[in-house]
Design an enzyme around this catalytic site. Structure first.
Site: not given
Ligand code: NAP
Length: 294
Positions: A53, A97, A120
């Site tokens: 990422k 994460q 997200d």
């Protein structure tokens, strides 16, 4: 019929090139989109996702703020870091994460993220807005699936779609997006899961099949209508002694047999996978644009 293979890497590369241009344009106006990446612990898979990422951010000019915390980080400290990122004007997106270590309440942490920085798309505020058709950050994998369909000119309006899987991160959101009264929706959607009776009968009706079950060969050729479009979200490891690492990755679809019936199909790897990070970049740039417009 042998299916055309949908090249997720190419679609992702095209979108990243578009985003790179947008970032360059934002920079001329003094805005640098910023993503805070937070990793707790040293799970190797999580580490490699986070590294990918951050690399993707760098490639298109997004500033990434790397926060790697030890496994024994307290919930309180993690919440304090999220709050710091919420208040930092250089940060447009916050990515925590998952999974988090067991002693940390994941829901509490996700709820602490400012919905305006929830790139997200997991915060209930964004999920709720998505469901009622308001402007929201869309979750990355399901949004990536929609982009793959749109950018391969697959008609959605009136299409019979069968989604296999009802998780909060893939099945439910993709089904929701596809029923919205919008150009990115207007489909007729059936959602199958482990309690579905006679799943094959549902799947056989589908113009578009979206497989997100997490098991190899969940969708087999006998279930697929001739000419159907097949999107395979699954990523599963199967033992393979011919590979150095001892396994290979497969999706949820029996790819070799199904590609002889489908009109379009995504491979695993190289289908949906590359789209997920791309849509995270997309949301981060969108968030920077929204912050600028305020
Ligand atoms: P999940 O949380 O385990 O959910 C799986 C869903 O599939 C559940 O709703 C389950 O039903 C249903 N299901 C399982 N076996 C089934 C069967 N035989 N028939 C019908 N339904 C079945 O998984 P997930 O997080 O949604 O992920 C799904 C897959 O996508 C995994 O392989 C994952 O690795 C992959 N994935 C890929 C990406 C990417 O970027 N490419 C991103 C996310 C996930 P119940 O609800 O009844 O249990």
């Amino acid at each position: 019929m042998t299916a055309k293979i949908i090249d997720g890497k190419q679609v992702a590369a095209d979108m990243r090139a578009e985003l790179k241009d947008k970032v360059a344009e934002l920079k001329t106006q003094g805005v640098v989109p910023g993503l805070a990446v937070i990793l707790v612990g040293d799970d190797p898979a999580s580490k490699s996702y986070v590294t990918a990422k951050e690399k993707a951010c760098e490639e298109i000019g997004i500033y990434s703020d790397d926060n790697r915390l030890p496994d024994d980080t307290s919930e309180e400290d993690l919440l304090a870091l999220v709050e710091k990122c919420n208040n930092d004007p250089k940060i447009n997106g916050i990515l925590v994460q998952l999974p988090l270590p067991k002693h940390i309440d994941e829901d509490k942490v996700l709820l602490a993220i400012d919905p305006a920085k929830d790139v997200d798309g997991f915060h209930p505020v964004n999920v709720g807005k998505m469901v009622v058709g308001q402007d929201a950050f869309l979750p990355c994998t399901p949004h990536g699936v929609i982009q793959l369909l749109l950018r391969n000119d697959v008609p959605l309006e009136g299409a019979e779609v069968v989604v296999v899987g009802r998780s909060n991160i893939v099945g439910k959101p993709v089904a929701n997006m596809l029923i919205q009264k919008a150009a990115t929706g207007n489909a007729t959607v059936t959602v199958c899961h482990t309690r579905t009776k006679n799943m094959a009968e549902h799947v056989k009706r589908a113009d578009i099949i979206i497989a997100a079950a997490g098991w190899p060969n969940t969708v087999t050729a006998d279930m697929v209508k001739d000419g159907a479009v097949v999107i395979d979200v699954g990523v599963n490891r199967v033992e393979d002694a011919t590979k150095k690492r001892g396994y290979r990755l497969v999706g949820d679809v029996d790819f070799e047999a199904v590609k002889e019936k489908a009109s379009l199909i995504t491979p695993v790897p190289g289908g949906v996978g590359p789209m997920t990070i791309t849509m995270l970049l997309y949301n981060t740039v969108l968030s920077a644009e929204k912050a600028m417009a305020k």
